[in-house]
Design a protein around this motif. Structure first.
Motif, PDB file in Angstrom:
ATOM      1  N   LEU A   1       0.836  -1.203   0.000  1.00 46.04           N
ATOM      2  CA  LEU A   1       0.000   0.000   0.000  1.00 46.04           C
ATOM      3  C   LEU A   1       0.868   1.249   0.000  1.00 46.04           C
ATOM      4  O   LEU A   1       0.576   2.225  -0.695  1.00 46.04           O
ATOM      5  CB  LEU A   1      -0.916  -0.014   1.224  1.00 46.04           C
ATOM      6  CG  LEU A   1      -1.914   1.139   1.346  1.00 46.04           C
ATOM      7  CD1 LEU A   1      -2.879   1.140   0.162  1.00 46.04           C
ATOM      8  CD2 LEU A   1      -2.693   1.040   2.652  1.00 46.04           C
ATOM      9  N   ARG A   2       1.953   1.226   0.763  1.00 46.31           N
ATOM     10  CA  ARG A   2       2.861   2.378   0.821  1.00 46.31           C
ATOM     11  C   ARG A   2       3.471   2.659  -0.556  1.00 46.31           C
ATOM     12  O   ARG A   2       3.545   3.806  -0.996  1.00 46.31           O
ATOM     13  CB  ARG A   2       3.961   2.112   1.839  1.00 46.31           C
ATOM     14  CG  ARG A   2       4.947   3.284   2.011  1.00 46.31           C
ATOM     15  CD  ARG A   2       6.030   2.938   3.007  1.00 46.31           C
ATOM     16  NE  ARG A   2       5.439   2.585   4.279  1.00 46.31           N
ATOM     17  CZ  ARG A   2       5.780   1.514   4.982  1.00 46.31           C
ATOM     18  NH1 ARG A   2       6.696   0.675   4.524  1.00 46.31           N
ATOM     19  NH2 ARG A   2       5.195   1.272   6.143  1.00 46.31           N
ATOM     20  N   ARG A   3       3.884   1.614  -1.232  1.00 46.56           N
ATOM     21  CA  ARG A   3       4.497   1.811  -2.551  1.00 46.56           C
ATOM     22  C   ARG A   3       3.484   2.332  -3.556  1.00 46.56           C
ATOM     23  O   ARG A   3       3.809   3.182  -4.397  1.00 46.56           O
ATOM     24  CB  ARG A   3       5.116   0.491  -3.030  1.00 46.56           C
ATOM     25  CG  ARG A   3       6.366   0.111  -2.247  1.00 46.56           C
ATOM     26  CD  ARG A   3       6.878  -1.268  -2.603  1.00 46.56           C
ATOM     27  NE  ARG A   3       8.095  -1.574  -1.854  1.00 46.56           N
ATOM     28  CZ  ARG A   3       8.630  -2.786  -1.756  1.00 46.56           C
ATOM     29  NH1 ARG A   3       8.046  -3.811  -2.363  1.00 46.56           N
ATOM     30  NH2 ARG A   3       9.737  -2.964  -1.065  1.00 46.56           N
ATOM     31  N   ALA A   4       2.253   1.852  -3.474  1.00 52.75           N
ATOM     32  CA  ALA A   4       1.217   2.335  -4.384  1.00 52.75           C
ATOM     33  C   ALA A   4       0.899   3.804  -4.114  1.00 52.75           C
ATOM     34  O   ALA A   4       0.745   4.600  -5.051  1.00 52.75           O
ATOM     35  CB  ALA A   4      -0.039   1.482  -4.240  1.00 52.75           C
ATOM     36  N   CYS A   5       0.803   4.179  -2.848  1.00 53.45           N
ATOM     37  CA  CYS A   5       0.501   5.574  -2.488  1.00 53.45           C
ATOM     38  C   CYS A   5       1.622   6.510  -2.926  1.00 53.45           C
ATOM     39  O   CYS A   5       1.369   7.608  -3.435  1.00 53.45           O
ATOM     40  CB  CYS A   5       0.267   5.694  -0.982  1.00 53.45           C
ATOM     41  SG  CYS A   5      -1.272   4.968  -0.406  1.00 53.45           S
ATOM     42  N   ARG A   6       2.855   6.086  -2.733  1.00 53.43           N
ATOM     43  CA  ARG A   6       3.980   6.936  -3.122  1.00 53.43           C
ATOM     44  C   ARG A   6       4.080   7.050  -4.638  1.00 53.43           C
ATOM     45  O   ARG A   6       4.424   8.117  -5.164  1.00 53.43           O
ATOM     46  CB  ARG A   6       5.278   6.389  -2.533  1.00 53.43           C
ATOM     47  CG  ARG A   6       5.352   6.548  -1.014  1.00 53.43           C
ATOM     48  CD  ARG A   6       6.676   6.085  -0.458  1.00 53.43           C
ATOM     49  NE  ARG A   6       6.754   6.261   0.990  1.00 53.43           N
ATOM     50  CZ  ARG A   6       7.821   5.987   1.740  1.00 53.43           C
ATOM     51  NH1 ARG A   6       8.907   5.495   1.152  1.00 53.43           N
ATOM     52  NH2 ARG A   6       7.799   6.183   3.037  1.00 53.43           N
ATOM     53  N   ALA A   7       3.779   5.959  -5.334  1.00 53.74           N
ATOM     54  CA  ALA A   7       3.792   6.014  -6.794  1.00 53.74           C
ATOM     55  C   ALA A   7       2.726   6.974  -7.303  1.00 53.74           C
ATOM     56  O   ALA A   7       2.970   7.758  -8.234  1.00 53.74           O
ATOM     57  CB  ALA A   7       3.577   4.616  -7.376  1.00 53.74           C
ATOM     58  N   ARG A   8       1.534   6.927  -6.684  1.00 55.48           N
ATOM     59  CA  ARG A   8       0.465   7.832  -7.091  1.00 55.48           C
ATOM     60  C   ARG A   8       0.866   9.284  -6.814  1.00 55.48           C
ATOM     61  O   ARG A   8       0.613  10.177  -7.645  1.00 55.48           O
ATOM     62  CB  ARG A   8      -0.824   7.507  -6.343  1.00 55.48           C
ATOM     63  CG  ARG A   8      -2.001   8.372  -6.767  1.00 55.48           C
ATOM     64  CD  ARG A   8      -3.220   8.138  -5.893  1.00 55.48           C
ATOM     65  NE  ARG A   8      -4.325   8.979  -6.309  1.00 55.48           N
ATOM     66  CZ  ARG A   8      -4.466  10.260  -5.987  1.00 55.48           C
ATOM     67  NH1 ARG A   8      -3.541  10.840  -5.223  1.00 55.48           N
ATOM     68  NH2 ARG A   8      -5.507  10.955  -6.410  1.00 55.48           N
ATOM     69  N   LYS A   9       1.480   9.524  -5.683  1.00 55.89           N
ATOM     70  CA  LYS A   9       1.919  10.875  -5.348  1.00 55.89           C
ATOM     71  C   LYS A   9       2.928  11.384  -6.374  1.00 55.89           C
ATOM     72  O   LYS A   9       2.877  12.552  -6.800  1.00 55.89           O
ATOM     73  CB  LYS A   9       2.541  10.890  -3.955  1.00 55.89           C
ATOM     74  CG  LYS A   9       3.017  12.264  -3.504  1.00 55.89           C
ATOM     75  CD  LYS A   9       3.725  12.190  -2.176  1.00 55.89           C
ATOM     76  CE  LYS A   9       4.320  13.541  -1.801  1.00 55.89           C
ATOM     77  NZ  LYS A   9       5.144  13.465  -0.577  1.00 55.89           N
ATOM     78  N   ASP A  10       3.838  10.519  -6.798  1.00 53.08           N
ATOM     79  CA  ASP A  10       4.823  10.911  -7.817  1.00 53.08           C
ATOM     80  C   ASP A  10       4.135  11.245  -9.135  1.00 53.08           C
ATOM     81  O   ASP A  10       4.502  12.210  -9.816  1.00 53.08           O
ATOM     82  CB  ASP A  10       5.835   9.787  -8.027  1.00 53.08           C
ATOM     83  CG  ASP A  10       6.775   9.626  -6.839  1.00 53.08           C
ATOM     84  OD1 ASP A  10       6.914  10.585  -6.061  1.00 53.08           O
ATOM     85  OD2 ASP A  10       7.374   8.543  -6.696  1.00 53.08           O
ATOM     86  N   LEU A  11       3.141  10.436  -9.508  1.00 60.35           N
ATOM     87  CA  LEU A  11       2.421  10.705 -10.754  1.00 60.35           C
ATOM     88  C   LEU A  11       1.651  12.021 -10.685  1.00 60.35           C
ATOM     89  O   LEU A  11       1.560  12.749 -11.672  1.00 60.35           O
ATOM     90  CB  LEU A  11       1.461   9.556 -11.072  1.00 60.35           C
ATOM     91  CG  LEU A  11       2.099   8.235 -11.515  1.00 60.35           C
ATOM     92  CD1 LEU A  11       1.004   7.223 -11.838  1.00 60.35           C
ATOM     93  CD2 LEU A  11       3.002   8.438 -12.716  1.00 60.35           C
ATOM     94  N   VAL A  12       1.102  12.328  -9.514  1.00 60.30           N
ATOM     95  CA  VAL A  12       0.391  13.607  -9.347  1.00 60.30           C
ATOM     96  C   VAL A  12       1.369  14.769  -9.518  1.00 60.30           C
ATOM     97  O   VAL A  12       1.043  15.791 -10.142  1.00 60.30           O
ATOM     98  CB  VAL A  12      -0.298  13.664  -7.971  1.00 60.30           C
ATOM     99  CG1 VAL A  12      -0.813  15.075  -7.690  1.00 60.30           C
ATOM    100  CG2 VAL A  12      -1.451  12.670  -7.911  1.00 60.30           C
TER     101      VAL A  12
END
Length: 424
Positions: free
Chosen positions: A148-159
């Motif tokens: 979940l942490r990796r998915a959230c951080r990846a989404r933040k990077d994409l934003v």
């Protein structure tokens, strides 16, 4: 309700023994392609040193090398990744020493302070030998939390990429087609990108009339509340853009930015859906989704950055310090200064501050705490950190007890509500 991580964390020691296993400690200076490894004995003497490649074979050789010298504890600068997974999988105790600490610790062994991977491996190994009382073993989160942490951080990077691409498109359009910049509320919205796909130059936009624009908006299910005539007037009021051959050549750049933004929006949406599914399956989801204005992605970020290992934060203060919400106090003689805490987990601080800033719009206690901080002369950022620190105490108790946030049990909130009722 107890998190599944409680059982897992109980299998790991919470403190280091006074003496390392076999009186041997190791340090690994992590790098992208290879890793420097050093082993020292109980007197701080270097016993062995090697370099291992960042490959499956190299990591197997690392475990064999450490086992050959009877090493049971390893110090490293990062808390995750294939190297840490390999060490934990081999039953070794991993201790994380942050890069900032290593930078300061180099001064123990000389005044030059030069960065050298092999020397840093020795510093890590010897620090694990000498500073055992203040170091703590790494207790990993569950796989569900890590994912979940990796998915959230990846989404933040994409934003972040989306915001950057939108800013680049805006700067480009100001030069070649200014009317498209302020036409809709968000330049990276679906309707705005659709408009730029169809009307990518001033020449094509000149074909529009209020009626034609209205028909086009209806075809694309425009949900805005602005009348087509008003939108058309915005196009007329804006500065004229490039026309002719020059406009046609610049339209290729516009199309590139539009395509990039469409891809980013699509992947952000896909990651958000994935995060939503992962959050639903997590044992601690009910704790963070119960917080005011937490939503789904924000709740997932809080859960992912705080983690599910209760032993990592035995007190609320330990959580607030790592999140950078507690001020840093420096005192020398009669001089005492309280300032911003730079040394913290930046990802955790960002998640907590983002939640706290929005919570004041839905929670009277949070709004009152923020307003009182502003009245004392603090700026917005400082006031939000004060509120974040207060929220972390609440979150910590909910998290430790496995219970969702209940406004009726929040005494400070009830006092604020009672005061507001009396004032009314």
């Amino acid at each position: 309700m107890k998190s599944a991580s409680n059982t897992a964390s109980s299998e790991h020691p919470l403190v280091l023994p006074e003496v390392a296993v076999n009186d041997m400690t190791s340090g690994i200076d992590w790098a992208r392609d290879d890793h420097a490894v050093c082993i020292v004995d109980g007197r701080g003497r270097e016993v062995a040193r090697t370099m291992v490649e960042h490959t499956a074979t190299g990591l197997r050789e690392l475990i064999v090398f450490l086992g050959r010298h009877g090493v049971g504890e390893v110090a490293i600068e990062r808390p995750d990744g294939p190297v840490v997974d390999t060490l934990l999988g081999a039953g070794l105790v991993v201790v994380v020493v942050s890069p900032n600490q290593v930078k300061n610790l180099r001064g123990r062994y000389g005044s030059a302070g030069n960065k050298d991977d092999r020397f840093d491996a020795y510093v890590l190994a010897d620090t694990l030998r000498t500073d055992r009382a203040r170091l703590r073993p790494l207790v990993p989160d569950t796989e569900a939390t890590i994912a979940l942490r990796r998915a959230c951080r990846a989404r933040k990077d994409l934003v972040k990429h989306r915001v950057a691409a939108a800013n680049q498109l805006r700067a480009h359009l100001r030069n070649v087609f200014p009317g498209a910049v302020g036409l809709f509320q968000n330049l990276d919205s679906e309707i705005s990108l659709a408009f730029l796909t169809r009307f990518d130059t001033q020449d094509r936009a000149d074909w529009l009339t209020p009626k034609r624009l209205g028909e086009w908006l209806a075809k694309h299910s425009y949900s805005g509340r602005v009348d087509p005539a008003a939108l058309h007037q915005r196009l007329l009021d804006a500065a004229r853009g490039a026309t002719g051959t020059h406009a046609t050549s610049q339209a290729h750049i516009t199309a590139s930015y539009v395509a990039l933004l469409r891809t980013l929006l699509s992947q952000i949406k896909a990651l958000s859906a994935q995060i939503d599914r992962q959050l639903d399956a997590h044992a601690d989801a009910h704790i963070f989704t119960s917080l005011p204005r937490a939503g789904r992605v924000r709740a997932a970020r809080l859960l992912a950055e705080i983690g599910d290992c209760r032993a990592r934060f035995p007190t609320p203060e330990s959580l607030t310090c790592l999140a950078g919400a507690a001020p840093s106090t420096r005192q020398s003689g009669k001089l005492r200064a309280v300032g911003f805490r730079w040394a913290c987990d930046k990802q955790l601080r960002d998640a907590v501050v983002d939640f706290a800033a929005d919570s004041r719009h839905a929670n009277p206690w949070a709004a009152d705490l923020y307003d009182r901080a502003r009245a004392r002369g603090h700026d917005h950022a400082h006031s939000v950190r004060i509120l974040a620190r207060a929220w972390l105490h609440v979150i910590w108790h909910c998290w430790q007890n496995g219970l969702g946030y209940d406004p009726t049990q929040h005494r400070a909130l009830q006092r604020v509500l009672a005061t507001q009722t009396e004032a009314a």
